[in-house]
Scaffold this motif. Structure first.
Motif, PDB file in Angstrom:
ATOM      1  N   LEU A  38      -9.276   4.194  -2.813  1.00  0.00           N
ATOM      2  CA  LEU A  38      -8.028   3.366  -3.204  1.00  0.00           C
ATOM      3  C   LEU A  38      -7.736   3.126  -4.702  1.00  0.00           C
ATOM      4  O   LEU A  38      -6.999   2.135  -4.795  1.00  0.00           O
ATOM      5  CB  LEU A  38      -8.207   2.017  -2.349  1.00  0.00           C
ATOM      6  CG  LEU A  38      -8.162   2.269  -0.846  1.00  0.00           C
ATOM      7  CD1 LEU A  38      -8.637   0.872  -0.311  1.00  0.00           C
ATOM      8  CD2 LEU A  38      -6.787   2.637  -0.296  1.00  0.00           C
TER       9      LEU A  38
ATOM     10  N   VAL B 291       0.971  -1.000  -0.340  1.00  0.00           N
ATOM     11  CA  VAL B 291       0.082  -0.034   0.219  1.00  0.00           C
ATOM     12  C   VAL B 291       0.778   1.322   0.070  1.00  0.00           C
ATOM     13  O   VAL B 291       1.800   1.344   0.774  1.00  0.00           O
ATOM     14  CB  VAL B 291      -0.966   0.140   1.058  1.00  0.00           C
ATOM     15  CG1 VAL B 291      -1.817   1.211   1.291  1.00  0.00           C
ATOM     16  CG2 VAL B 291      -1.689  -1.216   1.257  1.00  0.00           C
TER      17      VAL B 291
ATOM     18  N   THR C 208      -6.504  -1.435  -7.948  1.00  0.00           N
ATOM     19  CA  THR C 208      -5.249  -2.507  -7.668  1.00  0.00           C
ATOM     20  C   THR C 208      -4.284  -2.532  -8.790  1.00  0.00           C
ATOM     21  O   THR C 208      -4.849  -3.203 -10.046  1.00  0.00           O
ATOM     22  CB  THR C 208      -5.437  -3.650  -6.832  1.00  0.00           C
ATOM     23  OG1 THR C 208      -6.206  -3.178  -5.938  1.00  0.00           O
ATOM     24  CG2 THR C 208      -4.302  -4.343  -6.595  1.00  0.00           C
TER      25      THR C 208
ATOM     26  N   THR D 189      -1.515  -0.993  -4.007  1.00  0.00           N
ATOM     27  CA  THR D 189      -2.904  -0.259  -3.919  1.00  0.00           C
ATOM     28  C   THR D 189      -2.264   1.176  -3.661  1.00  0.00           C
ATOM     29  O   THR D 189      -1.500   1.393  -2.487  1.00  0.00           O
ATOM     30  CB  THR D 189      -3.651  -0.863  -2.667  1.00  0.00           C
ATOM     31  OG1 THR D 189      -4.194  -2.162  -3.367  1.00  0.00           O
ATOM     32  CG2 THR D 189      -4.783   0.161  -2.730  1.00  0.00           C
TER      33      THR D 189
ATOM     34  N   GLN E 124     -15.271   0.481  -3.080  1.00  0.00           N
ATOM     35  CA  GLN E 124     -14.429   1.059  -4.284  1.00  0.00           C
ATOM     36  C   GLN E 124     -14.745   2.300  -4.805  1.00  0.00           C
ATOM     37  O   GLN E 124     -14.006   2.959  -5.309  1.00  0.00           O
ATOM     38  CB  GLN E 124     -13.929   0.087  -5.512  1.00  0.00           C
ATOM     39  CG  GLN E 124     -13.131  -1.143  -5.141  1.00  0.00           C
ATOM     40  CD  GLN E 124     -12.843  -1.979  -6.281  1.00  0.00           C
ATOM     41  OE1 GLN E 124     -13.711  -2.525  -6.740  1.00  0.00           O
ATOM     42  NE2 GLN E 124     -11.587  -2.071  -6.469  1.00  0.00           N
TER      43      GLN E 124
ATOM     44  N   THR F 124     -13.076  -6.953  -5.552  1.00  0.00           N
ATOM     45  CA  THR F 124     -12.093  -6.779  -4.548  1.00  0.00           C
ATOM     46  C   THR F 124     -11.352  -7.813  -4.249  1.00  0.00           C
ATOM     47  O   THR F 124     -11.828  -8.745  -3.859  1.00  0.00           O
ATOM     48  CB  THR F 124     -12.944  -6.410  -3.235  1.00  0.00           C
ATOM     49  OG1 THR F 124     -14.028  -5.140  -3.482  1.00  0.00           O
ATOM     50  CG2 THR F 124     -11.943  -5.788  -2.097  1.00  0.00           C
TER      51      THR F 124
END
Length: 504
Positions: free
Chosen positions: A371, A84, A374, A395, A483, A216
């Motif tokens: 976020l 992250v 990804t 992320t 998301q 997700t």
């Protein structure tokens, strides 16, 4: 942690054995690493940080971890490393300057392979299909000049939205959704929506409603153990397969139904020029692969544009109610530049810097996708003394970057003035719209659509806090998780006519 119960678990023994296998491989590979993973919560043997992972509002937990361990942290889920990143510097270096390594997407067995979202640009693996889809989108809406040709349509649909708002201002949330859908469907398919319960909108909304859960990473055990895909559906604990197959039908309908509508209209000579019809005409004898790419690329225009626009305009109404002085200042700019005899148009965008600053602050204050989406590393990499093995998921905590007090003074306040003057703060749009080769291809269209909605709204209406029985109801700045977030309907706002709206 993500809800995995009943979503792919064959049995406790099977999952444990699989986890042991993954952990063993991970341990063997970690012994060959050129360096450590970034710091983060310690985790447990075999399962790693599964018990540490938040089930909602993940960006808040990631922000707390960043404050403790730094702006680049890592966790592992059953051997899967996740990094992250919580600073613009790290995100730019990895996802922009090293984009050849960091432009892939996670491999999702359920939401991707089974349900079909991996065929739609936002989750398509990096490769020829992705590049062709991006080429089509770039040619259609990739620049301000290409978006400018949609100005008449945008202005017409937004004017209709204002009329709906004047007739029933208490229904402003539904009007936002209807307007966003009308704009995207017109541009993509040349489709005119039919009333408040349009059948095509209902088809698309069913598919979109499942997107967040299905895509997700870590939600389904089958995403971690792909072999679970082949377990027969009659085995206990595989109810997730029926759910996924039902979702696949919705995804297919979202892509196939509007495509068929355009094909029939073209055959009848009644098709309105649109993204789909123009590209079909431009390829009179397309290959099956091109047809598939065109169909899914059209699908992403609605999937990627409607919900994000709706969320941003939700924030607009909330901000105008909470900060009436900002609303007044923006209206004064419109009055001074445009006057009172017409509505703002897209051609006025560069002449309304404060209204543009309001739009920019909407992206920063409560970002739609805190976020982002990804990324996945395609080969081993070393960065800042850390070793990222191939397959590491990256992320970006856009929320933290856009609320860093070192970059944005009083970051929780809605303050468009931060982007004005001789020393403006950093434009949030490069963070809000993603990075590198995965940057949102519709950013210029979204920018134009949101500007027009906000400018035309401000020219005609006043937004205020609701009053019930003589008492002001304070809005609550609270958003959903997921998301794509949207403000919760707590603390209502009111919309009042400021001036008449022209029926044209």
């Amino acid at each position: 942690m993500p809800d995995m119960v009943g979503l792919g678990a064959l049995s406790v023994l099977d999952v444990t054995l699989a986890a042991l296998g993954v952990a063993l491989v991970s341990l063997i590979l970690s012994g060959k690493r050129k360096g450590p993973l970034p710091p983060g919560p310690k985790g447990w043997p075999i399962i790693g940080n599964v018990l540490d992972m938040p089930s909602s509002y993940q960006w808040k937990t990631y922000t707390q971890w960043a404050e403790k361990w730094g702006d680049i942290i890592s966790v592992t889920l059953l051997g899967q490393p996740i990094v992250v990143v919580s600073s613009l510097e790290h995100a730019t270096e990895l996802l922009e300057r090293r984009s050849t390594l960091y432009s892939d997407r996670p491999i999702l067995t359920v939401g991707g392979k089974i349900v079909g979202w991996d065929q739609i640009v936002v989750l398509t693996p990096y490769g020829p299909r992705f590049r062709e889809a991006r080429r089509l989108l770039s040619r259609w809406i990739g620049s301000r000049s290409s978006v400018a040709r949609f100005a008449p349509m945008l202005q017409h649909e937004t004017s209709k939205y204002l009329l709906d708002l004047r007739r029933s201002p208490e229904q402003f949330v539904n009007h936002i959704k209807k307007s966003a859908a009308a704009i995207i469907l017109t541009m993509t398919y040349g489709y005119q929506i039919k009333g408040d319960k349009d059948p095509l909108i209902e088809i698309v909304d069913r598919a979109m409603a499942q997107f967040t859960v299905l895509t997700t990473p870590g939600t389904f055990l089958a995403d971690i153990f792909p072999s679970l895909e082949h377990v027969p559906s009659w085995v206990p604990g595989t109810g997730w397969k029926q759910r996924a197959l039902g979702a696949r039908q919705d995804t297919d309908a979202m892509l196939d139904v509007p495509y068929s509508i355009v094909e029939k209209e073209m055959a009848a000579g009644t098709a309105t020029p649109s993204f789909l019809s123009v590209n079909i005409e431009g390829n009179p004898d397309p290959t099956e692969e091109f047809q598939s790419t065109l169909k899914t690329t059209a699908g992403v225009l609605y999937a990627g544009g409607s919900d994000t626009t709706v969320s941003t305009l939700h924030s607009f109404f909330l901000a105008m109610a909470c900060y009436p002085e900002i609303q007044k200042k923006a209206q004064q700019e419109i009055d001074a530049v445009i006057g009172n005899d017409r509505l703002p148009t897209l051609a006025d965008q560069d002449s309304l810097p404060y209204v543009n600053a309001v739009c920019a602050e909407l992206h920063r204050w409560n970002p739609v996708a805190p976020l982002g989406v990804t990324h996945r590393l395609v080969q081993d990499d070393v960065y800042a003394g850390y070793f990222f093995p191939k397959g590491t998921l990256i992320t970006v905590n856009a929320w933290k970057i856009l609320h860093d007090p070192e970059t944005y003074k009083n970051p929780l306040d809605f303050n468009p003035g931060r982007f004005m003057g001789t020393e403006p703060e950093t434009d949030p749009r490069p963070v809000a719209f993603g990075f590198g080769r995965r940057i949102c291809p519709g950013l210029n269209f979204a920018d134009a659509s949101i500007f027009l909605s906000c400018a035309m709204m401000l020219a005609v209406f006043d937004v205020s806090k609701a009053v019930e029985y003589g008492r002001v109801i304070e809005p609550v700045v609270e958003y959903t998780s997921g998301q794509i977030r949207i403000s919760k309907p707590s603390g209502p706002v009111q919309v009042f006519d400021q001036a008449p709206v022209c029926e044209g």
